[in-house]
Design a protein around this motif. Sequence first.
Motif, PDB file in Angstrom:
ATOM      1  N   ARG A 147       0.848  -1.193   0.000  1.00 35.50           N
ATOM      2  CA  ARG A 147       0.000   0.000   0.000  1.00 35.50           C
ATOM      3  C   ARG A 147       0.888   1.250   0.000  1.00 35.50           C
ATOM      4  N   TYR A 148       0.324   2.328  -0.468  1.00 38.06           N
ATOM      5  CA  TYR A 148       1.141   3.544  -0.604  1.00 38.06           C
ATOM      6  C   TYR A 148       0.288   4.799  -0.446  1.00 38.06           C
ATOM      7  N   ILE A 149       0.953   5.907  -0.121  1.00 31.59           N
ATOM      8  CA  ILE A 149       0.311   7.220  -0.204  1.00 31.59           C
ATOM      9  C   ILE A 149       0.835   7.892  -1.471  1.00 31.59           C
ATOM     10  N   GLU A 150       0.003   8.745  -2.051  1.00 30.65           N
ATOM     11  CA  GLU A 150       0.388   9.411  -3.301  1.00 30.65           C
ATOM     12  C   GLU A 150       0.486  10.914  -3.050  1.00 30.65           C
ATOM     13  N   LEU A 151       1.541  11.532  -3.604  1.00 32.73           N
ATOM     14  CA  LEU A 151       1.855  12.920  -3.270  1.00 32.73           C
ATOM     15  C   LEU A 151       1.887  13.829  -4.494  1.00 32.73           C
ATOM     16  N   GLU A 152       1.596  15.092  -4.259  1.00 34.41           N
ATOM     17  CA  GLU A 152       1.929  16.163  -5.205  1.00 34.41           C
ATOM     18  C   GLU A 152       2.728  17.202  -4.425  1.00 34.41           C
ATOM     19  N   ILE A 153       3.687  17.822  -5.099  1.00 38.35           N
ATOM     20  CA  ILE A 153       4.609  18.719  -4.393  1.00 38.35           C
ATOM     21  C   ILE A 153       4.747  20.039  -5.134  1.00 38.35           C
ATOM     22  N   SER A 154       4.611  21.128  -4.401  1.00 42.08           N
ATOM     23  CA  SER A 154       4.918  22.456  -4.926  1.00 42.08           C
ATOM     24  C   SER A 154       6.205  22.906  -4.248  1.00 42.08           C
ATOM     25  N   TYR A 155       7.267  23.024  -5.020  1.00 44.19           N
ATOM     26  CA  TYR A 155       8.595  23.234  -4.442  1.00 44.19           C
ATOM     27  C   TYR A 155       9.181  24.562  -4.906  1.00 44.19           C
ATOM     28  N   GLN A 156       9.627  25.365  -3.953  1.00 49.67           N
ATOM     29  CA  GLN A 156      10.266  26.639  -4.282  1.00 49.67           C
ATOM     30  C   GLN A 156      11.777  26.399  -4.364  1.00 49.67           C
ATOM     31  N   SER A 157      12.306  26.442  -5.583  1.00 54.79           N
ATOM     32  CA  SER A 157      13.704  26.046  -5.794  1.00 54.79           C
ATOM     33  C   SER A 157      14.696  27.095  -5.314  1.00 54.79           C
ATOM     34  N   LYS A 158      14.239  28.332  -5.107  1.00 51.99           N
ATOM     35  CA  LYS A 158      15.144  29.365  -4.619  1.00 51.99           C
ATOM     36  C   LYS A 158      15.023  29.461  -3.092  1.00 51.99           C
ATOM     37  N   PRO A 159      16.155  29.390  -2.384  1.00 49.85           N
ATOM     38  CA  PRO A 159      16.083  29.477  -0.923  1.00 49.85           C
ATOM     39  C   PRO A 159      15.535  30.826  -0.462  1.00 49.85           C
ATOM     40  N   ASP A 160      14.900  30.777   0.712  1.00 51.74           N
ATOM     41  CA  ASP A 160      14.450  31.996   1.379  1.00 51.74           C
ATOM     42  C   ASP A 160      13.322  32.704   0.636  1.00 51.74           C
ATOM     43  N   VAL A 161      12.579  31.965  -0.154  1.00 48.93           N
ATOM     44  CA  VAL A 161      11.415  32.542  -0.835  1.00 48.93           C
ATOM     45  C   VAL A 161      10.191  31.721  -0.435  1.00 48.93           C
ATOM     46  N   PRO A 162       9.605  32.028   0.709  1.00 52.06           N
ATOM     47  CA  PRO A 162       8.448  31.254   1.161  1.00 52.06           C
ATOM     48  C   PRO A 162       7.186  31.699   0.435  1.00 52.06           C
ATOM     49  N   TYR A 163       7.270  31.768  -0.900  1.00 47.10           N
ATOM     50  CA  TYR A 163       6.197  32.220  -1.803  1.00 47.10           C
ATOM     51  C   TYR A 163       5.951  33.701  -1.642  1.00 47.10           C
TER      52      TYR A 163
END
Lengths: 124, 313
Positions: free
Chosen positions: B286-302
């Motif tokens: 069994r597994y959990i399925e994920l989607e990820i929104s990743y900010q590739s630049k450090p120190d940018v919390p959107y």
Amino acid sequence: MKTKLISIFLVIAFLSITFLSSDLIAQKKSTSSKPIKGQVVSLNDLVLNGKGRITKDQAKELAEQGNPIVFLSGKTVYFVYNEDGSFAGKRLANYANNEVVGIVGKTKKVNGLNIIIASIIESM
Amino acid sequence: MFKNFKTYLIALFGFGFILSACTENTTNPTDNTPKPKPSPISNLMATSKDDKTVILKFTNSPSETDTLFKDYELVISPGTYAPMYFPKGTNQVTISNLQEGIIYTFSIAARYTNDSVSIPVSISWSPATRFVKNKNNDAIRLYETASDFPSGLRLFSPSDNAPRTYRVVDGAEWDLGLNTRNNKIIFGSATKIDYNYPTKPQPTQVLNQYFEADSLNAVFDSQAMNAGARDANYAERTFDLTTVNTKNLVFYVRKYEPGQTRYNYAKVMIKKNPSGGYLFGTSPNRYIELEISYQSKPDVPYAKTSAISQNNK
């Protein structure tokens, strides 16, 4: 004469695949929850050069051209099918860059060919 | 004579005053009357759709019912973006052709046909890369403890340019992990998950609350992922997913990538199984399925800070 031989070969190949597909569904299968571990290879390269390892891009290109992408576990070559009965060469090609790939599914032997009907394909 | 002359001067001055007063009243009768001004929008929020796209959502201006209402104006900075205009009734806007890592300020103002404009409402945000598949073009999955398949996740693998999953033997690569022992579904910081790692995983912090959502696109926020009290609420922690069974769950996560001294931020969504719970498949895989929104630049919390101004009342 040559054309006739090729035609006969193609008919036999087509019939083999047809019977194989129906056999996959009809025959008793062996199922394990443990993944079979191996690598994604090109059957042509394995046969001709004895290696078979290819990159993901190469594998995708070969699969698009209709060349068989298969699964090598130890010294056993598996033809991998999806659960809907379709050949999984294109899906398998996406895993060609992985050092180790695991497949869970039903395995069987048909006319000497090793078959996996894959329910899970995953990098390990 | 002098007395008559003085009377004459007073009369002349008085007449002049009356004249000037009359003139002023007849030439600019409405100068001091302010033009009607639209009320601003409210509840401006944003979310990152992908590495080039941000979606804004807001509550319409109450002045939309006024016959003077014209449209909304959106101004984007920095950059050379032309102002964008939207008709009344618009409450969600998708802005594309942005650049990941740049913190943009989006300002929306309501406009009347008489050229008066409301005070703009602003929010700062940045697009972030969205991953719905791994390097093998398959779903991102973490498997239960009993499975031989990977239970650990690295949010972003530079060599794959995508998230990557690992088994316990590669524990040093884990950011987040899954453990399903004792009839629980423990998800969270790998360092807080009980596995016998050959090498300890990297510390990864998770916000102390998660969000329920239909999709990552629906996770709008009005403030940065580290704004205000949030910053102190990140820690290495886990959650037991058997205690919830509602919608998809979104976790806010941050970590130092190797060699960095500033955080990279990500949103990780665990999909809900329509049949119930968060595990898919059959045991022991069994597994959990994920989607990820990743900010590739450090120190940018959107959004860098809570830069919202909604005080035009």
